[in-house]
Design a protein around this motif. Structure first.
Motif, PDB file in Angstrom:
ATOM      1  N   PHE A 156      11.777  -0.850  -3.793  1.00 39.06           N
ATOM      2  CA  PHE A 156      10.827  -1.923  -3.488  1.00 39.06           C
ATOM      3  C   PHE A 156      11.620  -3.200  -3.235  1.00 39.06           C
ATOM      4  N   VAL A 157      11.439  -3.773  -2.046  1.00 39.11           N
ATOM      5  CA  VAL A 157      12.180  -4.974  -1.648  1.00 39.11           C
ATOM      6  C   VAL A 157      11.205  -6.145  -1.585  1.00 39.11           C
ATOM      7  N   PRO A 158      11.417  -7.208  -2.401  1.00 41.43           N
ATOM      8  CA  PRO A 158      10.489  -8.353  -2.361  1.00 41.43           C
ATOM      9  C   PRO A 158      10.583  -9.087  -1.026  1.00 41.43           C
ATOM     10  N   LEU A 159       9.433  -9.481  -0.489  1.00 41.59           N
ATOM     11  CA  LEU A 159       9.379 -10.225   0.763  1.00 41.59           C
ATOM     12  C   LEU A 159       8.963 -11.663   0.527  1.00 41.59           C
ATOM     13  N   GLU A 160       7.861 -11.853  -0.171  1.00 42.87           N
ATOM     14  CA  GLU A 160       7.303 -13.166  -0.454  1.00 42.87           C
ATOM     15  C   GLU A 160       6.362 -13.003  -1.635  1.00 42.87           C
ATOM     16  N   PRO A 161       5.907 -14.058  -2.233  1.00 46.49           N
ATOM     17  CA  PRO A 161       4.986 -13.909  -3.361  1.00 46.49           C
ATOM     18  C   PRO A 161       3.767 -13.056  -2.990  1.00 46.49           C
ATOM     19  N   GLY A 162       3.551 -12.013  -3.761  1.00 40.37           N
ATOM     20  CA  GLY A 162       2.388 -11.159  -3.535  1.00 40.37           C
ATOM     21  C   GLY A 162       2.621  -9.988  -2.603  1.00 40.37           C
ATOM     22  N   ARG A 163       3.814  -9.848  -2.023  1.00 38.39           N
ATOM     23  CA  ARG A 163       4.067  -8.722  -1.110  1.00 38.39           C
ATOM     24  C   ARG A 163       5.493  -8.214  -1.250  1.00 38.39           C
ATOM     25  N   ALA A 164       5.632  -6.882  -1.062  1.00 40.28           N
ATOM     26  CA  ALA A 164       6.963  -6.267  -1.065  1.00 40.28           C
ATOM     27  C   ALA A 164       6.986  -5.169  -0.015  1.00 40.28           C
ATOM     28  N   LEU A 165       8.183  -4.790   0.380  1.00 39.97           N
ATOM     29  CA  LEU A 165       8.368  -3.676   1.306  1.00 39.97           C
ATOM     30  C   LEU A 165       8.761  -2.454   0.493  1.00 39.97           C
ATOM     31  N   ALA A 166       7.937  -1.403   0.582  1.00 41.37           N
ATOM     32  CA  ALA A 166       8.249  -0.147  -0.093  1.00 41.37           C
ATOM     33  C   ALA A 166       9.014   0.727   0.889  1.00 41.37           C
ATOM     34  N   VAL A 167      10.244   1.080   0.553  1.00 39.20           N
ATOM     35  CA  VAL A 167      11.123   1.847   1.438  1.00 39.20           C
ATOM     36  C   VAL A 167      11.327   3.242   0.849  1.00 39.20           C
ATOM     37  N   LEU A 168      11.009   4.257   1.661  1.00 40.63           N
ATOM     38  CA  LEU A 168      11.203   5.642   1.243  1.00 40.63           C
ATOM     39  C   LEU A 168      12.193   6.292   2.203  1.00 40.63           C
ATOM     40  N   VAL A 169      13.310   6.792   1.673  1.00 37.23           N
ATOM     41  CA  VAL A 169      14.333   7.463   2.479  1.00 37.23           C
ATOM     42  C   VAL A 169      14.226   8.962   2.223  1.00 37.23           C
ATOM     43  N   GLY A 170      14.038   9.739   3.303  1.00 38.95           N
ATOM     44  CA  GLY A 170      13.902  11.182   3.172  1.00 38.95           C
ATOM     45  C   GLY A 170      15.249  11.887   3.170  1.00 38.95           C
ATOM     46  N   GLY A 171      15.245  13.093   2.653  1.00 32.99           N
ATOM     47  CA  GLY A 171      16.469  13.879   2.633  1.00 32.99           C
ATOM     48  C   GLY A 171      16.976  14.215   4.012  1.00 32.99           C
ATOM     49  N   ASP A 172      16.091  14.150   5.029  1.00 38.35           N
ATOM     50  CA  ASP A 172      16.498  14.421   6.409  1.00 38.35           C
ATOM     51  C   ASP A 172      16.976  13.158   7.130  1.00 38.35           C
ATOM     52  N   GLY A 173      17.092  12.045   6.376  1.00 36.77           N
ATOM     53  CA  GLY A 173      17.549  10.794   6.976  1.00 36.77           C
ATOM     54  C   GLY A 173      16.443   9.905   7.493  1.00 36.77           C
ATOM     55  N   SER A 174      15.194  10.384   7.468  1.00 34.81           N
ATOM     56  CA  SER A 174      14.076   9.565   7.945  1.00 34.81           C
ATOM     57  C   SER A 174      13.814   8.423   6.967  1.00 34.81           C
ATOM     58  N   VAL A 175      13.310   7.323   7.493  1.00 34.07           N
ATOM     59  CA  VAL A 175      13.003   6.148   6.676  1.00 34.07           C
ATOM     60  C   VAL A 175      11.581   5.697   6.995  1.00 34.07           C
ATOM     61  N   GLU A 176      10.783   5.497   5.963  1.00 39.31           N
ATOM     62  CA  GLU A 176       9.429   4.990   6.133  1.00 39.31           C
ATOM     63  C   GLU A 176       9.278   3.714   5.326  1.00 39.31           C
ATOM     64  N   ASN A 177       8.656   2.711   5.945  1.00 37.09           N
ATOM     65  CA  ASN A 177       8.430   1.435   5.277  1.00 37.09           C
ATOM     66  C   ASN A 177       6.930   1.166   5.188  1.00 37.09           C
ATOM     67  N   ARG A 178       6.502   0.626   4.078  1.00 36.77           N
ATOM     68  CA  ARG A 178       5.111   0.258   3.894  1.00 36.77           C
ATOM     69  C   ARG A 178       5.040  -1.101   3.197  1.00 36.77           C
ATOM     70  N   LEU A 179       4.090  -1.929   3.615  1.00 41.07           N
ATOM     71  CA  LEU A 179       3.840  -3.176   2.915  1.00 41.07           C
ATOM     72  C   LEU A 179       2.964  -2.897   1.706  1.00 41.07           C
ATOM     73  N   VAL A 180       3.344  -3.452   0.569  1.00 33.94           N
ATOM     74  CA  VAL A 180       2.630  -3.227  -0.676  1.00 33.94           C
ATOM     75  C   VAL A 180       2.220  -4.567  -1.270  1.00 33.94           C
ATOM     76  N   ALA A 181       0.945  -4.683  -1.668  1.00 35.91           N
ATOM     77  CA  ALA A 181       0.474  -5.888  -2.343  1.00 35.91           C
ATOM     78  C   ALA A 181       0.920  -5.849  -3.806  1.00 35.91           C
ATOM     79  N   LEU A 182       1.429  -6.985  -4.300  1.00 34.26           N
ATOM     80  CA  LEU A 182       1.958  -7.054  -5.662  1.00 34.26           C
ATOM     81  C   LEU A 182       1.023  -7.834  -6.571  1.00 34.26           C
TER      82      LEU A 182
END
Length: 363
Positions: A156-182
């Motif tokens: 979880f990478v903080p972006l600004e107050p109340g929001r973070a970037l959730a980063v999921l790295v797959g075993g196949d090298g794929s990367v998915e990002n989602r905005l998450v409310a904090l």
């Protein structure tokens, strides 16, 4: 090989309603349309028939076929073309489907199998779509559930107050990002704690495998993780899982340019433009292909039998493919004008689906 056909709004004409002469004339009209797209007139038809019949007699039979809704005249004093109902009747009652030649089978096997190294499901499906496009001169389409790779790392990478970037790295090298409310007032240490909590329980598992385990761990983890960190974990799970919705689907389309070939009139160009617009509407294409998943074999959709092609007057031949556990995991097929070569493309789609299923089952 099994062929399943959707039920049209208008019931098809019974074969018993046509005598041998009527069936012969109707078949010649359909064959001519599938081969050239051009209407056939009574004079040319009289020369093609196996029995001697005058143009006037042929016109009488054509009038009967027109009254049944099987053929129509595109222009005044023109020959006749099959209607969509006529094509459905032809496909259901008169289409003779052979088998692929050994050379055709080998070509399909060779192109989809590729080299002797492991290949991803997406590579197999992309090759299958391109193969069907090349062999049919239509658009090759494939829809399948997106693979759920094993998880390598979560952060979880903080972006600004109340929001973070959730980063999921797959075993196949794929990367998915989602905005998450904090939650309000969340300390940065909570993001680190949430990441550590998830990595300890999800690494090496797929999201589907790990979700229930994490939820159970959350319920029993009051002493391991604080309330705010637990809320971050729950927000990340909900985001990656799409809020509990259906499994995402991927659509692969190859060969749209083939649809621009062999145009004979401005109305053909407008039809293809509408079809290309249809193919851009991925949701509708996926929904239509999904209807073929319940079939035991090849399914044929013609023209306005489905809303997607109601304007462009196109057809689709599709078949489901299965994984090693015999579970249907996707559908592949060919989309093109209603004058597709059904007798050739039906066994091609059927065999390609079986080859894809076998390769996926080996993966």
């Amino acid at each position: 090989m099994t062929i399943e056909r959707p039920i049209p709004d208008v019931p098809p004409v019974g074969l018993a309603a046509l005598d041998r002469r009527s069936r012969d004339i109707f078949r010649r009209i359909v064959d001519g349309y599938l081969a050239t797209g051009e209407p056939l007139g009574s004079r040319n038809l009289s020369r093609l028939l196996s029995v001697s019949l005058s143009p006037a007699s042929v016109r009488n039979v054509m009038a009967d076929l027109e009254a049944l809704g099987l053929i129509y005249a595109p222009h005044v004093s023109a020959g006749r073309l099959p209607t969509e109902l006529g094509l459905r009747f032809f496909v259901d009652a008169m289409l003779e489907i052979g088998d692929l030649s050994p050379d055709d089978r080998s070509a399909i096997e060779r192109q989809i199998s590729g080299a002797n190294h492991p290949r991803s499901m997406e590579e197999i499906l992309t090759d299958a779509s391109g193969l069907l496009s090349g062999l049919s001169r239509g658009a090759g389409v494939v829809v399948a559930s997106k693979q759920d790779p094993s998880i390598k790392h979560i952060e979880f990478v903080p972006l600004e107050p109340g929001r973070a970037l959730a980063v999921l790295v797959g075993g196949d090298g794929s990367v998915e990002n989602r905005l998450v409310a904090l939650p309000a007032g969340l300390p940065s240490s909570a993001l680190i704690e949430a990441s550590n909590f998830l990595n300890a329980r999800m690494r090496g598992r797929t999201l589907a495998e790990a979700r229930s385990a994490v939820e159970e761990a959350l319920a029993a983890a009051e002493s391991e993780i604080d309330v705010l960190s637990a809320r971050v974990v729950e927000a990340g799970l909900a985001s990656w899982a799409g809020g509990g919705g259906e499994q995402p689907r991927q659509l692969i389309v190859r060969g749209q340019a083939n649809l621009l070939e062999d145009l004979k009139a401005l109305e053909d160009l407008e039809r293809v433009r509408l079809l290309l617009d249809d193919l851009e509407s991925k949701k509708d294409v996926i929904e239509l292909l999904g209807r073929a998943e319940s079939a035991d074999g090849v399914r044929i959709f013609i023209g306005s039998e489905n809303k997607l092609f109601s304007l462009s007057g196109s057809s689709m031949i599709a078949a489901p493919f299965r994984d090693g556990e015999k579970k249907i995991v996707g559908v592949l097929g060919v989309i093109g004008p209603t004058r597709l070569n059904y007798a050739r493309i039906v066994p091609m789609v059927d065999y390609t689906a079986r080859v894809v299923g076998r390769l996926i089952g080996q993966g």
